[in-house]
Design a protein around this motif. Structure first.
Motif, PDB file in Angstrom:
ATOM      1  N   ASN A 198       3.354   7.666   2.106  1.00 48.84           N
ATOM      2  CA  ASN A 198       3.471   6.571   3.077  1.00 48.84           C
ATOM      3  C   ASN A 198       3.702   5.224   2.423  1.00 48.84           C
ATOM      4  OD1 ASN A 198       1.269   8.660   4.118  1.00 48.84           O
ATOM      5  ND2 ASN A 198       2.404   7.859   5.881  1.00 48.84           N
ATOM      6  N   ILE A 199       3.697   5.200   1.093  1.00 52.11           N
ATOM      7  CA  ILE A 199       3.785   3.928   0.374  1.00 52.11           C
ATOM      8  C   ILE A 199       5.131   3.838  -0.330  1.00 52.11           C
ATOM      9  CG2 ILE A 199       2.719   2.519  -1.454  1.00 52.11           C
ATOM     10  CD1 ILE A 199       0.827   2.978   0.900  1.00 52.11           C
ATOM     11  N   ILE A 200       5.730   2.658  -0.265  1.00 49.23           N
ATOM     12  CA  ILE A 200       7.041   2.453  -0.888  1.00 49.23           C
ATOM     13  C   ILE A 200       6.889   2.223  -2.394  1.00 49.23           C
ATOM     14  CG2 ILE A 200       9.034   0.900  -0.999  1.00 49.23           C
ATOM     15  CD1 ILE A 200       8.721   0.489   2.025  1.00 49.23           C
TER      16      ILE A 200
ATOM     17  N   ASP B 193       8.840   0.917  -5.748  1.00 53.09           N
ATOM     18  CA  ASP B 193      10.017   0.099  -6.050  1.00 53.09           C
ATOM     19  C   ASP B 193      10.116  -0.107  -7.552  1.00 53.09           C
ATOM     20  OD1 ASP B 193       8.065  -1.730  -6.616  1.00 53.09           O
ATOM     21  OD2 ASP B 193       8.443  -3.003  -4.877  1.00 53.09           O
TER      22      ASP B 193
ATOM     23  N   GLN C 246       9.399  -2.568  -9.283  1.00 52.89           N
ATOM     24  CA  GLN C 246       8.234  -3.253  -9.845  1.00 52.89           C
ATOM     25  C   GLN C 246       7.142  -2.247 -10.207  1.00 52.89           C
ATOM     26  OE1 GLN C 246       6.887  -6.241  -7.121  1.00 52.89           O
ATOM     27  NE2 GLN C 246       5.770  -7.403  -8.652  1.00 52.89           N
ATOM     28  N   LEU C 247       6.853  -1.330  -9.297  1.00 54.33           N
ATOM     29  CA  LEU C 247       5.756  -0.382  -9.527  1.00 54.33           C
ATOM     30  C   LEU C 247       5.855   0.783  -8.539  1.00 54.33           C
ATOM     31  CD1 LEU C 247       3.219  -0.128 -11.353  1.00 54.33           C
ATOM     32  CD2 LEU C 247       1.933  -1.344  -9.604  1.00 54.33           C
TER      33      LEU C 247
ATOM     34  N   ARG D  57       0.589   1.389  -7.465  1.00 58.47           N
ATOM     35  CA  ARG D  57       0.082   0.405  -6.510  1.00 58.47           C
ATOM     36  C   ARG D  57      -1.248   0.866  -5.896  1.00 58.47           C
ATOM     37  NH1 ARG D  57       3.597  -3.529  -4.667  1.00 58.47           N
ATOM     38  NH2 ARG D  57       5.555  -3.592  -5.799  1.00 58.47           N
ATOM     39  N   LEU D  58      -1.303   2.131  -5.539  1.00 62.44           N
ATOM     40  CA  LEU D  58      -2.538   2.655  -4.950  1.00 62.44           C
ATOM     41  C   LEU D  58      -3.685   2.647  -5.969  1.00 62.44           C
ATOM     42  CD1 LEU D  58      -0.979   5.573  -2.927  1.00 62.44           C
ATOM     43  CD2 LEU D  58      -2.420   3.767  -1.949  1.00 62.44           C
TER      44      LEU D  58
ATOM     45  N   MET E  55      -4.402   0.420  -7.980  1.00 64.11           N
ATOM     46  CA  MET E  55      -5.068  -0.883  -7.965  1.00 64.11           C
ATOM     47  C   MET E  55      -6.279  -0.819  -7.015  1.00 64.11           C
ATOM     48  SD  MET E  55      -2.827  -2.537  -9.818  1.00 64.11           S
ATOM     49  CE  MET E  55      -3.450  -4.164  -9.658  1.00 64.11           C
ATOM     50  N   TYR E  56      -6.072  -0.152  -5.895  1.00 58.73           N
ATOM     51  CA  TYR E  56      -7.167  -0.038  -4.911  1.00 58.73           C
ATOM     52  C   TYR E  56      -8.240   0.939  -5.381  1.00 58.73           C
ATOM     53  CZ  TYR E  56      -4.273  -2.680  -1.665  1.00 58.73           C
ATOM     54  OH  TYR E  56      -3.535  -3.672  -1.075  1.00 58.73           O
TER      55      TYR E  56
ATOM     56  N   SER F   2      -4.265 -10.569   0.297  1.00 58.14           N
ATOM     57  CA  SER F   2      -3.428 -10.206  -0.851  1.00 58.14           C
ATOM     58  C   SER F   2      -3.252  -8.702  -0.763  1.00 58.14           C
ATOM     59  CB  SER F   2      -4.156 -10.485  -2.162  1.00 58.14           C
ATOM     60  OG  SER F   2      -4.140 -11.841  -2.468  1.00 58.14           O
ATOM     61  N   SER F   3      -2.032  -8.202  -0.955  1.00 57.97           N
ATOM     62  CA  SER F   3      -1.907  -6.748  -0.910  1.00 57.97           C
ATOM     63  C   SER F   3      -1.038  -6.226  -2.039  1.00 57.97           C
ATOM     64  CB  SER F   3      -1.380  -6.291   0.448  1.00 57.97           C
ATOM     65  OG  SER F   3      -0.026  -6.645   0.566  1.00 57.97           O
ATOM     66  N   TYR F   4      -1.198  -4.950  -2.299  1.00 60.66           N
ATOM     67  CA  TYR F   4      -0.517  -4.321  -3.430  1.00 60.66           C
ATOM     68  C   TYR F   4       0.420  -3.198  -2.998  1.00 60.66           C
ATOM     69  CZ  TYR F   4      -4.603  -6.743  -5.105  1.00 60.66           C
ATOM     70  OH  TYR F   4      -5.550  -7.715  -5.291  1.00 60.66           O
ATOM     71  N   VAL F   5       0.351  -2.811  -1.707  1.00 56.93           N
ATOM     72  CA  VAL F   5       1.222  -1.727  -1.222  1.00 56.93           C
ATOM     73  C   VAL F   5       1.985  -2.172   0.024  1.00 56.93           C
ATOM     74  CG1 VAL F   5      -0.247   0.144  -2.075  1.00 56.93           C
ATOM     75  CG2 VAL F   5      -0.581  -0.709   0.248  1.00 56.93           C
ATOM     76  N   THR F   6       3.140  -1.529   0.227  1.00 58.60           N
ATOM     77  CA  THR F   6       3.894  -1.660   1.477  1.00 58.60           C
ATOM     78  C   THR F   6       4.029  -0.260   2.072  1.00 58.60           C
ATOM     79  OG1 THR F   6       5.171  -3.485   0.550  1.00 58.60           O
ATOM     80  CG2 THR F   6       6.060  -2.427   2.519  1.00 58.60           C
ATOM     81  N   TYR F   7       3.711  -0.118   3.340  1.00 59.92           N
ATOM     82  CA  TYR F   7       3.851   1.184   4.006  1.00 59.92           C
ATOM     83  C   TYR F   7       5.296   1.395   4.437  1.00 59.92           C
ATOM     84  CZ  TYR F   7      -1.239   1.014   4.364  1.00 59.92           C
ATOM     85  OH  TYR F   7      -2.576   0.936   4.087  1.00 59.92           O
TER      86      TYR F   7
ATOM     87  N   HIS G 284       4.580 -12.337  -4.717  1.00 58.98           N
ATOM     88  CA  HIS G 284       4.916 -11.788  -6.032  1.00 58.98           C
ATOM     89  C   HIS G 284       4.907 -10.252  -5.994  1.00 58.98           C
ATOM     90  CE1 HIS G 284       3.975 -10.213 -10.055  1.00 58.98           C
ATOM     91  NE2 HIS G 284       4.784 -11.161 -10.479  1.00 58.98           N
ATOM     92  N   ASN G 285       3.879  -9.701  -5.380  1.00 63.64           N
ATOM     93  CA  ASN G 285       3.721  -8.235  -5.395  1.00 63.64           C
ATOM     94  C   ASN G 285       4.765  -7.514  -4.543  1.00 63.64           C
ATOM     95  OD1 ASN G 285       1.556  -8.598  -7.053  1.00 63.64           O
ATOM     96  ND2 ASN G 285      -0.009  -8.261  -5.471  1.00 63.64           N
ATOM     97  N   HIS G 286       5.308  -8.223  -3.548  1.00 66.59           N
ATOM     98  CA  HIS G 286       6.261  -7.570  -2.645  1.00 66.59           C
ATOM     99  C   HIS G 286       7.624  -8.261  -2.644  1.00 66.59           C
ATOM    100  CE1 HIS G 286       2.823  -5.291  -1.353  1.00 66.59           C
ATOM    101  NE2 HIS G 286       2.215  -6.375  -0.917  1.00 66.59           N
TER     102      HIS G 286
ATOM    103  N   SER H  34      -2.257  -8.420 -13.596  1.00 66.75           N
ATOM    104  CA  SER H  34      -2.345  -7.127 -14.264  1.00 66.75           C
ATOM    105  C   SER H  34      -0.963  -6.903 -14.870  1.00 66.75           C
ATOM    106  CB  SER H  34      -2.715  -6.015 -13.283  1.00 66.75           C
ATOM    107  OG  SER H  34      -1.578  -5.577 -12.589  1.00 66.75           O
TER     108      SER H  34
ATOM    109  N   LYS I 192       1.800  -5.314 -13.814  1.00 63.07           N
ATOM    110  CA  LYS I 192       2.977  -5.519 -12.964  1.00 63.07           C
ATOM    111  C   LYS I 192       2.696  -6.400 -11.746  1.00 63.07           C
ATOM    112  CE  LYS I 192       5.734  -2.565 -15.156  1.00 63.07           C
ATOM    113  NZ  LYS I 192       5.444  -1.140 -15.076  1.00 63.07           N
ATOM    114  N   LEU I 193       1.436  -6.432 -11.335  1.00 61.70           N
ATOM    115  CA  LEU I 193       1.102  -7.115 -10.087  1.00 61.70           C
ATOM    116  C   LEU I 193       0.137  -8.271 -10.333  1.00 61.70           C
ATOM    117  CD1 LEU I 193       0.434  -4.021  -7.767  1.00 61.70           C
ATOM    118  CD2 LEU I 193       2.582  -5.235  -8.097  1.00 61.70           C
TER     119      LEU I 193
ATOM    120  N   ILE J 248      -3.400  -9.827  -9.092  1.00 61.98           N
ATOM    121  CA  ILE J 248      -4.615  -9.349  -8.428  1.00 61.98           C
ATOM    122  C   ILE J 248      -5.393 -10.550  -7.902  1.00 61.98           C
ATOM    123  CG2 ILE J 248      -6.567  -7.766  -8.651  1.00 61.98           C
ATOM    124  CD1 ILE J 248      -4.058  -6.557  -9.688  1.00 61.98           C
TER     125      ILE J 248
END
Ligand SMILES: [Fe+2]
Lengths: 260, 288
Positions: free
Chosen positions: A25-27, A29, A31-32, A37-38, A40-41, B143-148, B182-184, B211, B213-214, B216
């Protein structure tokens, strides 16, 4: 909202390091990747829980050293979900974890040190009350005394330990070398007065007395239990003495005469 | 709309309790972390009451979990309501995120897919919360690190739409815009330009860390120059908005944070007129 529920469920599984389909479900790209990306969480989840545990069990941490304490935290996190919206309550199960689960239970002072630190945490932010005073006691008609009961401050806790864990905790708090573990069965009283937590080792008579009153016993029950420790003629005086002690230590919120 | 303007505030942190009481530093207001005071008693509430006597306050929560698919946590909401009663804050805020599912708390601000179904879900929950509390709430961008891959719009379109339909207010975190941009890979200025102006009630400023690539959202550094620039742009677009600095880790002495807040004051003084920066404590949130 079944899609969203499913998505959140899978996301949580990822955080918990369980099998999860959330990467779909996550894109990803340039960059990462989705996984990067997950992560990180997932990393943040563990870090945050560890911070909460470290804050609450500073002396246990000092006793075990960084590496073993970190292993303990990982073990606890693997087995313990957070069911409370505040991180304040996440680490409450650590004493039980240490007392019941291998390999920690082989070192019994660990659970005891943890239970001491938990007791101080609980005492720190337990409910406030305006303490009753010795004066309040003196205003009660002596004829009613046999039916007198007290309500203790919420911070009042009894902690029965089988080892010298309190001495170990004390040494660690003072940044001294802790003594080696030794059998030493003692019950400690922990409570808060003027926003500061206190502790004291209890003699047997006071322990029986406190147990009786904490269980809802009245003054006559208190005198009766003291018969095991004092001459009959002395017991009423000793009971009054203890009540006065507790009152002046701000351990009691309320004195009441109950006829039940 | 005339927006109440509290001036320039700081997040109240335990490390500074005694300093604040002893020195009554020159800060217009404090933001408290609601969960820290949703405890039965003791020192946290004692300090809270004493400091509240001296300063205006707003409340900021992290556990409302407005985007969760679990039922709203009524114990939490009752606790929040009690705290509102005690603090009488100018307003209260939480995040546009979810923090828990399956009755398990992640203790993190987790992002949502930006689509119509999520909007409907969240609007109905914000309305329930506002009805229960009897007042509007502010929701804050993350702040987020993922895009659905089922997101259908930008974050600012998502935020606008929810705020309009739920009739809630917005806490705009300038650092979070910078971090997420930056992250997206989007332009943070598009975000600032895209947000409805009339609902923005508060700004957050904070530091972050890098970090591999991203970026935080760690709140453990000073506010960086690009975020100050973005803040200036935000002032140009929104006018005087109550501003505070969030610092949650590596917390320095109070005076250092106060000096950082002075940077915000200086930028505002340069960007806006004295009249615009006049503090007004008018209640922002009537009954929703
Ligand atoms: Fe923020």
């Amino acid at each position: 909202m079944s899609d969203l529920k499913e998505l959140q469920h899978e996301f949580l599984n990822y955080l918990l390091q369980k099998p999860s389909s959330i990467t779909n479900n996550i894109i990803s790209d340039q960059q990462l990747s989705a996984q990067g990306r997950l992560d990180m969480y997932a990393h943040g989840y563990r870090l945050r829980l560890k911070e909460a545990i470290e804050t609450d069990y500073e002396q246990l941490h000092a006793y075990l050293g960084d590496e073993t304490f970190d292993r303990l935290m990982d073990h606890y996190i693997d087995l313990t979900l957070s069911h409370h919206p505040s991180l304040r309550y996440y680490s409450q199960g650590l004493p039980t974890h240490l007392a019941e689960i291998e390999p920690w239970k082989e070192t019994p002072e660990l659970a005891e040190i943890a239970s001491i630190e938990k007791a101080f945490c609980d005492s720190f932010d337990s409910a406030d009350c305006i303490a009753a005073s010795v004066q309040d006691l003196s205003e009660i008609d002596p004829n009613s005394w046999p039916n007198l009961k007290v309500k203790f401050h919420d911070s009042v806790q009894l902690l029965t330990l089988e080892y010298n864990s309190f001495q170990i905790w004390q040494a660690l708090s003072d940044e001294e070398v802790p003594p080696t573990r030794a059998k030493d069965s003692t019950t400690w009283l922990i409570w808060r007065s003027d926003l500061i937590s206190n502790y004291v080792a209890l003699a047997e008579a006071e322990l029986s007395a406190l147990n009786t009153m904490l269980a809802g016993g009245d003054f006559s029950a208190l005198c009766e239990v003291l018969l095991d420790h004092y001459e009959e003629s002395e017991t009423p005086q000793q009971a009054v003495f203890l009540l006065q002690e507790w009152l002046s230590s701000q351990m009691i919120c309320n004195i009441a005469i109950t006829n039940d | 709309m005339t927006r109440p303007f509290l001036g320039f505030g700081l997040g109240l942190r335990t490390e500074h309790y005694q300093f604040v009481l002893d020195n009554k530093p020159d800060v217009d207001w404090f933001e408290i972390l609601s969960e820290n005071y949703m405890v039965p008693g003791g020192k946290p509430l004692d300090f809270l009451d004493k400091i509240r006597d001296e300063y205006p306050m707003v409340m900021h929560g992290v556990s409302l979990s407005i985007g969760s698919t679990d039922p709203l946590d009524m114990d939490y909401l009752n606790g929040l309501k009690q705290l509102i009663h005690r603090v009488e804050p100018h307003w209260l805020s939480d995040h546009l995120c979810w923090t828990s599912v399956d009755h398990t708390n992640s203790h993190d601000l987790l992002p949502l897919p930006y689509n119509e179904k999520t909007i409907e879900h969240i609007v109905s929950r914000i309305s329930q919360v506002q009805d229960f509390l009897g007042r509007q709430i502010l929701i804050e961008n993350l702040s987020s690190y993922v895009t659905y891959n089922n997101s259908e719009m930008t974050e600012w379109q998502f935020l606008n739409e929810i705020a309009r339909r739920a009739d809630c207010l917005v806490l705009l975190d300038i650092n979070n815009i910078f971090v997420s941009a930056h992250n997206h890979s989007f332009d943070p200025l598009h975000y600032i330009q895209g947000i409805d102006s009339d609902r923005v009630m508060q700004f957050h400023l904070a530091g972050h860390s890098y970090s591999d690539k991203l970026i935080i959202d760690t709140h453990d550094h000073d506010v960086c120059d690009p975020v100050w620039d973005l803040y200036e742009q935000a002032l140009k677009r929104f006018g005087a908005v109550s501003t505070m600095i969030e610092r949650d880790d590596d917390i320095p002495e109070f005076d250092i944070l106060r000096a950082e807040l002075a940077v915000a004051e200086k930028i505002a003084a340069k960007t806006l007129s004295v009249a615009e920066l006049k503090i007004s404590h008018a209640k922002a949130s009537g009954v929703a």
